[in-house]
Design an enzyme around this catalytic site. Structure first.
Site, PDB file in Angstrom:
ATOM      1  N   SER A 181       0.789  -1.278  -0.021  1.00 45.54           N
ATOM      2  CA  SER A 181       0.109   0.029  -0.058  1.00 45.54           C
ATOM      3  C   SER A 181       0.911   1.128   0.163  1.00 45.54           C
ATOM      4  O   SER A 181       2.202   1.205   0.479  1.00 45.54           O
ATOM      5  CB  SER A 181      -0.789   0.044   1.263  1.00 45.54           C
ATOM      6  OG  SER A 181      -1.396   1.338   1.683  1.00 45.54           O
ATOM      7  N   TYR A 213      -1.780  -0.822  10.414  1.00 42.11           N
ATOM      8  CA  TYR A 213      -1.854  -0.948   9.020  1.00 42.11           C
ATOM      9  C   TYR A 213      -0.808  -0.769   8.209  1.00 42.11           C
ATOM     10  O   TYR A 213      -0.227  -1.286   7.398  1.00 42.11           O
ATOM     11  CB  TYR A 213      -3.161  -0.335   8.549  1.00 42.11           C
ATOM     12  CG  TYR A 213      -3.449  -0.504   7.175  1.00 42.11           C
ATOM     13  CD1 TYR A 213      -4.191  -1.785   6.523  1.00 42.11           C
ATOM     14  CD2 TYR A 213      -3.284   0.330   6.040  1.00 42.11           C
ATOM     15  CE1 TYR A 213      -4.182  -1.978   5.263  1.00 42.11           C
ATOM     16  CE2 TYR A 213      -3.327   0.155   4.583  1.00 42.11           C
ATOM     17  CZ  TYR A 213      -3.909  -1.035   4.329  1.00 42.11           C
ATOM     18  OH  TYR A 213      -4.154  -1.274   2.958  1.00 42.11           O
TER      19      TYR A 213
END
Ligand code: NAD
Length: 608
Positions: free
Chosen positions: A478, A491
């Site tokens: 990501s 995350y």
């Protein structure tokens, strides 16, 4: 009648790995007797597999057994090889004209009423090019799949063209192929090759193949190898010099051709096929990272490509002609690279994973859709088949579950083969300040986002490495991997770990021809916001934030299909880190050149 070879192999029904149940017959033609084996249902379309040098028909056993479920598979020992007899005298007994006679005799014996599909490897392909470019076989051949064996006529023209107008690039191409052809010169020397093959080379050959080609052991090569290789030297002597000096100018293929090119072939340059479209008007190109002996090292891939090409060319269009060559019915820009390959995608029930499964399906890949949401994965597989995947299957697995992943890896290898492209994409969202994030929250996000990727890389990466024929791993990280944020500590940490793991693995696996890419999307319109966890807030507030985040992501409206395209492109170009979306690319630049700015942005609290 020609003399007997000192052939190896056993009788019908016991011809080595994967050839059990083969029916055998003898076909007489031009003074020799050919040993022909058949598998599968005779009412199905017939495919004739022609072996190369120094081989016998058993080189095809793994491919033949895979094709036999759907096709009538025919293999024969080329004259002088295996258990076919050799011509007397040997000199002049192996001309392409005589080999064409042999092929026609076999085709007439096994499929008198219908054209056959032809598949050739190495010299099997060289001679098959003759079969598909001479007039007397017209109507007897439905399609041709060629691998690692060019037409001598095309090669003659290829050399002439480069020698006639020698630009530096063309000279380099000539020299490159010239250097790869050392063995062709050797084979033209009298007696020496025969002595070598019947002596030390013949004894060492199986071990050499195992070591250099990473060929799995087993019943191949057969005991007839030394005499196959000695006789086969005449394939070269009877044809090569003459044809290269006098290439036919009308060597146009009258059937659709599928060209499979291994990019690591030590004997043949990829450049040899640059002009092929001019000779083969219905041409489909496939490439794969592999060495020369594809029938032994990549039987799954070959069977898939051959199967879909045959199926496409069994369907005759209303006008009576062949449908345009498009294996799996899905040409597309990536078909050449991914058609028939086995691709496994995790998190394939939704969003980026599903779009990626579809993109590979469209390119003609076989797809395994893995997700903990079994129904969603099954839907993905079903749609993938509709889109054009020659095979698509669903597996219900939690990627965080080590034992379940181990079972999956075992099952996939056993049922579908070694994965060519692995996409570790399953992931979950977790938002909230560090001080509000519980250890359970941490565990869950690391279990799925990091351990899921570790399990995938470890299990499927090992299989790829052991197969020794390369592959590619894509990990969905990501932009959060390099963009710090006060609201995404867990995350972003999980994704930073995935990014670093990908880089380390890339370095480790480079020597084995396995690429590793980390794909780093920004904000993509998927379901992730609807399931993401928001730490430190009430259930009601969590619901509200999910809704709000989903709306924002929908407004941004970057489609997962674009990420899927970036994933395919990353594999094609073997890219290390691939930021997707403008914000992801921008953040990547800032992280390298203005990290201070990124740190300042990290302090901002997005209002949800
Ligand atoms: P998504 O929620 O639409 O899809 C994720 C899929 O993964 C779902 O089908 C889900 O069931 C599956 N999954 C989740 N946990 C799993 C587990 N333990 N085992 C097996 N399957 C599991 O989300 P998406 O946006 O398509 O996410 C795909 C990947 O992309 C994730 O790794 C995500 O972190 C990453 N990503 C997404 C975005 C974005 O903005 N959507 C941005 C950057 C990175």
């Amino acid at each position: 009648m020609g003399k007997r070879t000192g052939g190896g192999g056993t009788g019908a029904g016991g011809m080595g790995t994967g050839m059990e149940g083969a029916r055998e017959r003898r076909v007489r033609t031009g003074g020799v007797e050919l040993c022909v084996a058949e598998l599968g249902d005779e009412r199905q379309p017939t495919v004739v597999l022609v072996h190369g040098y120094p081989d016998s028909k058993e080189v095809w056993s793994e491919v033949a057994s895979r094709l036999a479920a759907r096709f009538h598979v025919v293999l024969y020992d080329v004259r002088g090889h295996g258990r076919s007899t050799a011509p007397v005298p040997l000199r002049g007994g192996f001309t392409l004209e005589k080999l064409t006679d042999d092929f026609l005799a076999v085709a007439d014996a096994v499929s008198p009423d219908r054209p056959v599909h032809l598949v050739g490897h190495d010299w099997g392909s060289v001679q098959s090019w003759e079969f598909v470019t001479v007039r007397r076989t017209e109507g007897r051949i439905a399609s041709f799949t060629s691998m690692s064996g060019p037409s001598l006529d095309h090669l003659g023209h290829w050399i002439r063209k480069r020698a006639a107008r020698p630009t530096p690039r063309r000279v380099a191409q000539l020299l490159g192929q010239g250097a790869r052809s050392w063995y062709v010169y050797m084979l033209h020397t009298p007696a020496l090759p025969e002595l070598a093959w019947r002596g030390p080379l013949g004894r060492r050959w199986p071990r050499l193949l195992e070591r250099v080609e990473k060929m799995p052991g087993g019943d191949y090569p057969t005991a007839s190898l030394p005499s196959d290789a000695a006789h086969g030297a005449w394939l070269y002597r009877d044809n090569v010099r003459f044809r290269l000096a006098h290439p036919r100018s009308d060597a146009y293929a009258h059937v659709p051709v599928q060209l499979i090119t291994p990019t690591g072939d030590p004997f043949l340059s990829e450049r040899l096929y640059d002009d092929l479209a001019a000779w083969a008007p219905h041409l489909v190109r496939r490439t794969l990272p592999a060495r020369h002996w594809l029938p032994r090292t990549r039987p799954d891939q070959l069977a898939a490509w051959i199967g879909s090409f045959l199926t496409a060319h069994e369907q005759v269009s209303p006008s009576g002609g062949h449908r345009p060559a498009s294996p799996s019915g899905a040409p597309g820009p990536y078909a050449e690279r991914f058609g028939g390959q086995l691709v496994l995608v995790t998190g394939a029930a939704s969003g980026i994973g599903r779009a990626t499964a579809f993109a590979f399906a469209e390119a003609g890949a076989r797809v395994v859709a893995v997700d903990r949401d079994g129904e969603g994965a099954a839907r993905t597989a079903e749609m993938a088949r509709l889109i054009g995947a020659p095979g698509a299957w669903a597996e219900t697995v939690d990627v965080a579950d080590e034992a379940a992943m181990e079972k999956l890896a075992e099952k996939v290898a056993g049922e579908y083969g070694v994965v060519d492209v692995l996409v570790n994409n399953a992931g979950i969202g977790l938002s909230g300040p560090f001080l509000d994030t519980t250890t359970d929250d941490w565990r869950r996000v690391l279990d799925v986002n990091l351990w899921g990727v570790v399990h995938g890389c470890r299990l499927f990466g090992r299989q790829m490495a052991e197969r020794g024929q390369g592959g590619h791993i894509v990990n969905t990280a990501s932009a959060a991997a390099y963009q710090p944020s006060r609201t995404l500590p867990a995350y972003a940490t999980s994704k930073a770990a995935v990014l670093m793991l990908s880089e380390c693995l890339r370095a480790e696996l480079a020597g084995r021809g396995i690429g590793v890419s980390a794909v780093c999307p920004g904000i993509v319109n998927t379901n992730i916001t609807a399931t993401a966890r928001f730490a430190g807030v009430s259930e009601e507030e969590e619901k509200r934030r999910r809704l709000r985040a989903s709306k924002l992501y929908a407004m941004r409206n970057y489609p997962p299909e674009k990420v899927a395209q970036a994933i395919l492109r990353a594999v094609l170009d073997d890219r290390a880190v691939v930021p997707v979306t403008p914000e992801a690319r921008g953040a990547r630049l800032l992280s390298r050149f203005m990290p201070g700015a990124l740190r300042a942005i990290a302090r901002l609290e997005p209002r949800l």
